[in-house]
Design an enzyme around this catalytic site. Structure first.
Site, PDB file in Angstrom:
ATOM      1  N   HIS A 135       0.835  -1.205   0.000  1.00 40.37           N
ATOM      2  CA  HIS A 135       0.000   0.000   0.000  1.00 40.37           C
ATOM      3  C   HIS A 135       0.868   1.254   0.000  1.00 40.37           C
ATOM      4  O   HIS A 135       1.887   1.314   0.683  1.00 40.37           O
ATOM      5  CB  HIS A 135      -0.922  -0.004   1.231  1.00 40.37           C
ATOM      6  CG  HIS A 135      -1.988   1.042   1.143  1.00 40.37           C
ATOM      7  ND1 HIS A 135      -1.792   2.323   1.597  1.00 40.37           N
ATOM      8  CD2 HIS A 135      -3.240   1.007   0.628  1.00 40.37           C
ATOM      9  CE1 HIS A 135      -2.898   3.030   1.376  1.00 40.37           C
ATOM     10  NE2 HIS A 135      -3.786   2.252   0.790  1.00 40.37           N
ATOM     11  N   GLU A 137       0.519   4.113   1.335  1.00 38.45           N
ATOM     12  CA  GLU A 137       0.756   4.783   2.619  1.00 38.45           C
ATOM     13  C   GLU A 137       1.953   4.167   3.332  1.00 38.45           C
ATOM     14  O   GLU A 137       2.804   4.880   3.894  1.00 38.45           O
ATOM     15  CB  GLU A 137      -0.492   4.694   3.515  1.00 38.45           C
ATOM     16  CG  GLU A 137      -0.264   5.393   4.856  1.00 38.45           C
ATOM     17  CD  GLU A 137      -1.405   5.191   5.838  1.00 38.45           C
ATOM     18  OE1 GLU A 137      -2.569   5.152   5.425  1.00 38.45           O
ATOM     19  OE2 GLU A 137      -1.101   5.084   7.050  1.00 38.45           O
ATOM     20  N   THR A 175      -2.928   3.817   8.807  1.00 40.44           N
ATOM     21  CA  THR A 175      -4.102   4.488   9.401  1.00 40.44           C
ATOM     22  C   THR A 175      -5.421   3.798   9.101  1.00 40.44           C
ATOM     23  O   THR A 175      -6.438   4.138   9.714  1.00 40.44           O
ATOM     24  CB  THR A 175      -4.214   5.934   8.874  1.00 40.44           C
ATOM     25  OG1 THR A 175      -4.260   5.871   7.439  1.00 40.44           O
ATOM     26  CG2 THR A 175      -3.062   6.784   9.341  1.00 40.44           C
TER      27      THR A 175
HETATM   28  S1  SF4 Z   1      -8.876  10.665   7.792  1.00 35.72           S
HETATM   29 FE1  SF4 Z   1      -8.143   8.525   7.689  1.00 35.72          FE
HETATM   30  S2  SF4 Z   1      -9.041   7.616   5.844  1.00 35.72           S
HETATM   31 FE2  SF4 Z   1      -9.248   9.837   5.714  1.00 35.72          FE
HETATM   32  S3  SF4 Z   1      -7.455  10.463   4.513  1.00 35.72           S
HETATM   33 FE3  SF4 Z   1      -6.921  10.681   6.681  1.00 35.72          FE
HETATM   34  S4  SF4 Z   1      -5.948   8.764   7.238  1.00 35.72           S
HETATM   35 FE4  SF4 Z   1      -7.008   8.404   5.270  1.00 35.72          FE
END
Ligand code: SF4
Length: 327
Positions: A135, A137, A175
């Site tokens: 991924h 991220e 996340t």
């Molecule tokens: S709030 Fe969570 S899901 Fe939304 S962009 Fe940020 S890290 Fe990604």
């Protein structure tokens, strides 16, 4: 809460999760591209998909936003937005070396994880990054301290780490993981490395947590759970998995044309939600189709509120065109 859309007694039910669809980080990333279009004019380049949704990407492409997989593809001096998922420092440096006008749309909650890695590396700690290496991220977070970081996705991978048990370890997480899976992996890390620091499951962002709680609640009261969003969206795929683990049939619906009506066989209630990168119009299209199929009674299941959560835009997007954003 029942909507006004009350049917006759034969009506079947849709239960709609709240919150669903765009999170604050996704809204901010899209707004950054829109503001860049206004300020600098097209074309604007974006490294990787700005958020993981094909509809969002296609709509921006129609406004001459050009998506590239490497900053090498961006003409010198052009505006280049870095996606919401975060970017390794080496990529930012390469962009700056090409004299690109860089605007960083990394979600602030991802940036927070990057900072945790930087601090751990500075303190000579080994970093265990809980997440999926493929991924984007994780690629970006890993890039903060590649020489000190190991990526682990499962309890088995933790057990197989070739590290002495007295290694000073700091763990961080992607996340958008499943809260329950992550807890198991973190427990395995804690069992192996007593000198441990980390955030618990707090790196999993509020949007992922709320949406996972939402599909768990839907799973308790519906026969099938449908989740709008793209297959490359981590938080969306986790929602489907969480619903399945909670014991219901659950399917990803990237587009209304992907809805397979056989999924609804025998169902009298359908749960509907959408990943954090999925536009709400996908939900509207799905509800219209479900209504045609007899699911015309709508209820709402609320498991959190995100109404007050917004993230400000970076200065490079709104007010200081010459500056280069850094993380
Ligand atoms: S709030 Fe969570 S899901 Fe939304 S962009 Fe940020 S890290 Fe990604």
């Amino acid at each position: 809460m029942d909507s006004a859309n009350e049917p006759g007694p034969a009506g079947k039910t849709v239960v709609l999760a709240e919150p669903r669809s765009f999170c604050a980080g996704v809204r901010r990333a899209i707004e950054i591209v829109e503001v860049a279009l206004e300020r600098f004019g097209p074309p604007i380049y974006v490294r990787n998909q700005i958020v993981h949704n094909q509809h969002v990407v296609r709509a921006l492409e129609q406004r001459d936003v050009r998506f590239v997989s490497s900053t090498d593809e961006v003409p010198r001096g052009s505006v280049c937005v870095l996606s919401a998922h975060g970017t390794a420092p080496a990529v930012r440096e390469a962009a700056e070396a090409r004299d690109l006008r860089v605007i960083d749309a990394t979600c602030p909650l991802v940036s927070k994880v990057h900072q945790q890695v930087v601090r751990a590396a500075r303190d000579d700690r080994t970093v265990l990054l809980v997440g999926h290496m493929e991924h984007e991220e994780v690629e970006g977070t890993y890039g903060e301290a590649p020489e000190r970081t190991h990526v682990v996705a499962t309890v088995d991978e933790v057990r197989q780490l070739d590290l002495p048990s007295d290694t000073p370890v700091t763990y961080v997480t992607q996340t958008t993981l499943s809260i329950d899976d992550t807890r198991e992996v973190v427990d395995a890390i804690a069992a192996r490395f007593p000198d441990l620091t980390g955030p618990g499951t707090d790196d999993i962002c509020f949007a992922s947590q709320n949406r996972q709680n939402g599909v768990k609640a839907l799973a308790k009261r519906t026969d099938v759970v449908l989740v709008c969003g793209s297959a490359n969206s981590s938080n969306t795929v986790r929602m489907v998995e969480v619903a399945q683990l909670a014991g219901v049939r659950s399917y990803l619906v990237p587009d209304i044309t992907d809805l397979d009506e056989s999924w609804l066989a025998g169902a009298t209630s359908v749960g509907v939600s959408a990943g954090a990168s999925a536009p709400e119009f996908l939900v509207d299209q799905l509800l219209d189709r479900l209504a045609e199929l007899g699911f015309d009674r709508i209820q709402v299941e609320t498991t959190g509120s995100e109404a007050d959560i917004t993230f400000g835009l970076p200065s490079a997007a709104v007010g200081a065109p010459e500056s280069k954003e850094s993380n």
